[in-house]
Design a protein around this motif. Sequence first.
Motif, PDB file in Angstrom:
ATOM      1  N   GLY A  59       0.846  -1.189   0.000  1.00 17.71           N
ATOM      2  CA  GLY A  59       0.000   0.000   0.000  1.00 17.71           C
ATOM      3  C   GLY A  59       0.881   1.239   0.000  1.00 17.71           C
ATOM      4  N   THR A  60       0.301   2.362   0.321  1.00 14.52           N
ATOM      5  CA  THR A  60       1.028   3.632   0.327  1.00 14.52           C
ATOM      6  C   THR A  60       0.614   4.448   1.541  1.00 14.52           C
ATOM      7  OG1 THR A  60       1.085   3.645  -2.087  1.00 14.52           O
ATOM      8  CG2 THR A  60       1.504   5.737  -0.985  1.00 14.52           C
ATOM      9  N   ILE A  61       1.617   5.006   2.207  1.00 12.28           N
ATOM     10  CA  ILE A  61       1.351   5.962   3.279  1.00 12.28           C
ATOM     11  C   ILE A  61       1.012   7.286   2.620  1.00 12.28           C
ATOM     12  CG2 ILE A  61       2.478   7.393   5.052  1.00 12.28           C
ATOM     13  CD1 ILE A  61       1.833   4.797   6.189  1.00 12.28           C
ATOM     14  N   GLY A  62      -0.010   7.931   3.127  1.00 19.21           N
ATOM     15  CA  GLY A  62      -0.393   9.233   2.606  1.00 19.21           C
ATOM     16  C   GLY A  62      -0.430  10.277   3.708  1.00 19.21           C
ATOM     17  N   LEU A  63      -0.174  11.500   3.325  1.00 23.77           N
ATOM     18  CA  LEU A  63      -0.241  12.651   4.221  1.00 23.77           C
ATOM     19  C   LEU A  63      -1.529  13.402   3.923  1.00 23.77           C
ATOM     20  CD1 LEU A  63       0.999  14.791   6.184  1.00 23.77           C
ATOM     21  CD2 LEU A  63       2.079  15.804   4.158  1.00 23.77           C
ATOM     22  N   VAL A  64      -2.317  13.689   4.949  1.00 24.82           N
ATOM     23  CA  VAL A  64      -3.533  14.474   4.767  1.00 24.82           C
ATOM     24  C   VAL A  64      -3.104  15.917   4.517  1.00 24.82           C
ATOM     25  CG1 VAL A  64      -5.683  15.277   5.813  1.00 24.82           C
ATOM     26  CG2 VAL A  64      -4.863  12.955   6.282  1.00 24.82           C
ATOM     27  N   ARG A  65      -3.293  16.358   3.272  1.00 26.59           N
ATOM     28  CA  ARG A  65      -2.893  17.717   2.887  1.00 26.59           C
ATOM     29  C   ARG A  65      -3.986  18.732   3.198  1.00 26.59           C
ATOM     30  NH1 ARG A  65       2.106  18.023  -0.104  1.00 26.59           N
ATOM     31  NH2 ARG A  65       1.484  20.182  -0.308  1.00 26.59           N
ATOM     32  N   ALA A  66      -5.237  18.301   3.106  1.00 29.70           N
ATOM     33  CA  ALA A  66      -6.370  19.175   3.410  1.00 29.70           C
ATOM     34  C   ALA A  66      -7.522  18.296   3.866  1.00 29.70           C
ATOM     35  CB  ALA A  66      -6.774  19.973   2.175  1.00 29.70           C
ATOM     36  N   SER A  67      -8.276  18.784   4.841  1.00 33.92           N
ATOM     37  CA  SER A  67      -9.439  18.047   5.328  1.00 33.92           C
ATOM     38  C   SER A  67     -10.508  19.051   5.733  1.00 33.92           C
ATOM     39  CB  SER A  67      -9.057  17.183   6.533  1.00 33.92           C
ATOM     40  OG  SER A  67     -10.195  16.510   7.031  1.00 33.92           O
ATOM     41  N   ARG A  68     -11.721  18.761   5.308  1.00 35.68           N
ATOM     42  CA  ARG A  68     -12.836  19.643   5.656  1.00 35.68           C
ATOM     43  C   ARG A  68     -13.993  18.789   6.151  1.00 35.68           C
ATOM     44  NH1 ARG A  68     -15.950  24.131   2.028  1.00 35.68           N
ATOM     45  NH2 ARG A  68     -17.286  24.823   3.718  1.00 35.68           N
ATOM     46  N   GLU A  69     -14.366  19.018   7.406  1.00 35.21           N
ATOM     47  CA  GLU A  69     -15.504  18.295   7.962  1.00 35.21           C
ATOM     48  C   GLU A  69     -16.787  18.993   7.530  1.00 35.21           C
ATOM     49  OE1 GLU A  69     -17.335  16.618  12.155  1.00 35.21           O
ATOM     50  OE2 GLU A  69     -15.277  17.365  12.112  1.00 35.21           O
ATOM     51  N   MET A  70     -17.742  18.190   7.077  1.00 40.32           N
ATOM     52  CA  MET A  70     -19.019  18.714   6.607  1.00 40.32           C
ATOM     53  C   MET A  70     -20.020  18.737   7.770  1.00 40.32           C
ATOM     54  SD  MET A  70     -17.744  19.073   3.705  1.00 40.32           S
ATOM     55  CE  MET A  70     -19.061  19.709   2.711  1.00 40.32           C
ATOM     56  N   ASP A  71     -21.155  19.396   7.569  1.00 43.60           N
ATOM     57  CA  ASP A  71     -22.181  19.511   8.610  1.00 43.60           C
ATOM     58  C   ASP A  71     -22.726  18.159   9.056  1.00 43.60           C
ATOM     59  OD1 ASP A  71     -21.928  22.263   8.599  1.00 43.60           O
ATOM     60  OD2 ASP A  71     -23.605  22.568   7.214  1.00 43.60           O
ATOM     61  N   ASP A  72     -22.726  17.176   8.153  1.00 42.65           N
ATOM     62  CA  ASP A  72     -23.267  15.848   8.492  1.00 42.65           C
ATOM     63  C   ASP A  72     -22.235  14.930   9.144  1.00 42.65           C
ATOM     64  OD1 ASP A  72     -21.631  15.217   6.355  1.00 42.65           O
ATOM     65  OD2 ASP A  72     -23.222  14.345   5.125  1.00 42.65           O
ATOM     66  N   GLY A  73     -21.037  15.441   9.463  1.00 43.12           N
ATOM     67  CA  GLY A  73     -20.013  14.638  10.128  1.00 43.12           C
ATOM     68  C   GLY A  73     -19.072  13.927   9.177  1.00 43.12           C
ATOM     69  N   THR A  74     -19.399  13.917   7.891  1.00 44.09           N
ATOM     70  CA  THR A  74     -18.475  13.339   6.919  1.00 44.09           C
ATOM     71  C   THR A  74     -17.346  14.343   6.679  1.00 44.09           C
ATOM     72  OG1 THR A  74     -19.629  14.225   4.994  1.00 44.09           O
ATOM     73  CG2 THR A  74     -20.356  12.060   5.811  1.00 44.09           C
ATOM     74  N   SER A  75     -16.287  13.880   6.025  1.00 43.53           N
ATOM     75  CA  SER A  75     -15.164  14.768   5.714  1.00 43.53           C
ATOM     76  C   SER A  75     -14.715  14.551   4.280  1.00 43.53           C
ATOM     77  CB  SER A  75     -13.983  14.499   6.649  1.00 43.53           C
ATOM     78  OG  SER A  75     -14.296  14.838   7.972  1.00 43.53           O
ATOM     79  N   HIS A  80      -2.012  12.907   0.043  1.00 34.70           N
ATOM     80  CA  HIS A  80      -0.831  12.964  -0.824  1.00 34.70           C
ATOM     81  C   HIS A  80       0.042  11.748  -0.520  1.00 34.70           C
ATOM     82  CE1 HIS A  80       2.490  14.731  -3.086  1.00 34.70           C
ATOM     83  NE2 HIS A  80       3.251  14.315  -2.107  1.00 34.70           N
ATOM     84  N   GLY A  81       0.279  10.903  -1.536  1.00 40.51           N
ATOM     85  CA  GLY A  81       1.085   9.708  -1.349  1.00 40.51           C
ATOM     86  C   GLY A  81       2.529  10.046  -1.001  1.00 40.51           C
ATOM     87  N   VAL A  82       3.109   9.287  -0.067  1.00 40.69           N
ATOM     88  CA  VAL A  82       4.465   9.565   0.402  1.00 40.69           C
ATOM     89  C   VAL A  82       5.428   8.421   0.086  1.00 40.69           C
ATOM     90  CG1 VAL A  82       5.894  10.100   2.423  1.00 40.69           C
ATOM     91  CG2 VAL A  82       3.603  11.089   2.208  1.00 40.69           C
ATOM     92  N   ILE A  83       5.114   7.195   0.522  1.00 43.26           N
ATOM     93  CA  ILE A  83       6.032   6.071   0.318  1.00 43.26           C
ATOM     94  C   ILE A  83       5.253   4.759   0.306  1.00 43.26           C
ATOM     95  CG2 ILE A  83       6.538   5.792   2.785  1.00 43.26           C
ATOM     96  CD1 ILE A  83       9.457   5.124   1.968  1.00 43.26           C
ATOM     97  N   ARG A  84       5.748   3.809  -0.495  1.00 45.08           N
ATOM     98  CA  ARG A  84       5.171   2.467  -0.505  1.00 45.08           C
ATOM     99  C   ARG A  84       5.456   1.797   0.836  1.00 45.08           C
ATOM    100  NH1 ARG A  84       6.632   3.518  -5.477  1.00 45.08           N
ATOM    101  NH2 ARG A  84       5.525   2.608  -7.248  1.00 45.08           N
ATOM    102  N   VAL A  85       4.516   0.939   1.240  1.00 43.87           N
ATOM    103  CA  VAL A  85       4.702   0.177   2.469  1.00 43.87           C
ATOM    104  C   VAL A  85       4.205  -1.250   2.256  1.00 43.87           C
ATOM    105  CG1 VAL A  85       4.550   2.148   4.044  1.00 43.87           C
ATOM    106  CG2 VAL A  85       2.460   0.920   3.417  1.00 43.87           C
ATOM    107  N   ARG A  86       4.758  -2.134   3.054  1.00 48.89           N
ATOM    108  CA  ARG A  86       4.269  -3.519   3.117  1.00 48.89           C
ATOM    109  C   ARG A  86       3.520  -3.653   4.429  1.00 48.89           C
ATOM    110  NH1 ARG A  86       5.062  -7.944   0.531  1.00 48.89           N
ATOM    111  NH2 ARG A  86       6.829  -7.115  -0.632  1.00 48.89           N
ATOM    112  N   PHE A  87       2.308  -4.201   4.358  1.00 49.55           N
ATOM    113  CA  PHE A  87       1.543  -4.467   5.570  1.00 49.55           C
ATOM    114  C   PHE A  87       2.100  -5.743   6.194  1.00 49.55           C
ATOM    115  CE2 PHE A  87      -1.467  -2.193   2.748  1.00 49.55           C
ATOM    116  CZ  PHE A  87      -1.565  -1.034   3.499  1.00 49.55           C
ATOM    117  N   VAL A  88       2.626  -5.620   7.404  1.00 48.15           N
ATOM    118  CA  VAL A  88       3.334  -6.730   8.044  1.00 48.15           C
ATOM    119  C   VAL A  88       2.418  -7.519   8.975  1.00 48.15           C
ATOM    120  CG1 VAL A  88       5.269  -7.312   9.558  1.00 48.15           C
ATOM    121  CG2 VAL A  88       5.517  -5.477   7.884  1.00 48.15           C
TER     122      VAL A  88
END
Length: 190
Positions: A59-75, A80-88
């Motif tokens: 998979g890939t580790i990602g950095l949350v570059r922007a996040s906006r929570e909506m009125d209904d609690g969703t976001s 932004h992808g940073v580096i490949r990773v293996r799930f151990v």
Amino acid sequence: MVLHGCTLFPHGGMPLRIFEPRYRQMLSETLEGSCFFAVGRLHAAEETDDPAECTSPIGTIGLVRASREMDDGTSNLLLHGVIRVRFVEWDLESPYPKARIRPIAQVFEPESQSASALESLHEAAEEAVGHFAGEVQDAFRSMAQSIDDPAILADVMCQQFVHDPDVRYELLSMDSVAARIAWLCSELNK
């Protein structure tokens, strides 16, 4: 986070809508902490209680570059992808998919052929953007010219130009950067 048919490449962007309660909790903890989380690809028809059984190993580790929570609690967020990773190892007690990971470094070798690999990628990119408006071509050329690492440019191009979910995952999990570049240049030059 594990998603069907979803592959995020390092140096690529992915918009996400977070609506499931478990992923809302994950996002809240992520934003309170490091702002990083991994994206894995579900390869089974459905998710099981053991993510190891239904999630592809890379998979890939990602950095949350922007996040906006909506009125209904969703976001809505941009990851932004940073580096490949293996799930151990997966934490089966977590309310959302959570794993121990191992980073996978990607280095183009041999270094003496980096300039040639970059040139091939630039030629393939010209083919890929040739039918777009001039402004789009110019913007992509400018961005591509600023990248001097063939592994990074290949990942950016995979994120932008490869759309088949199975092929995307195959490219993400390739050990060889040179093989990824060869495949990408061959396909984009068709």
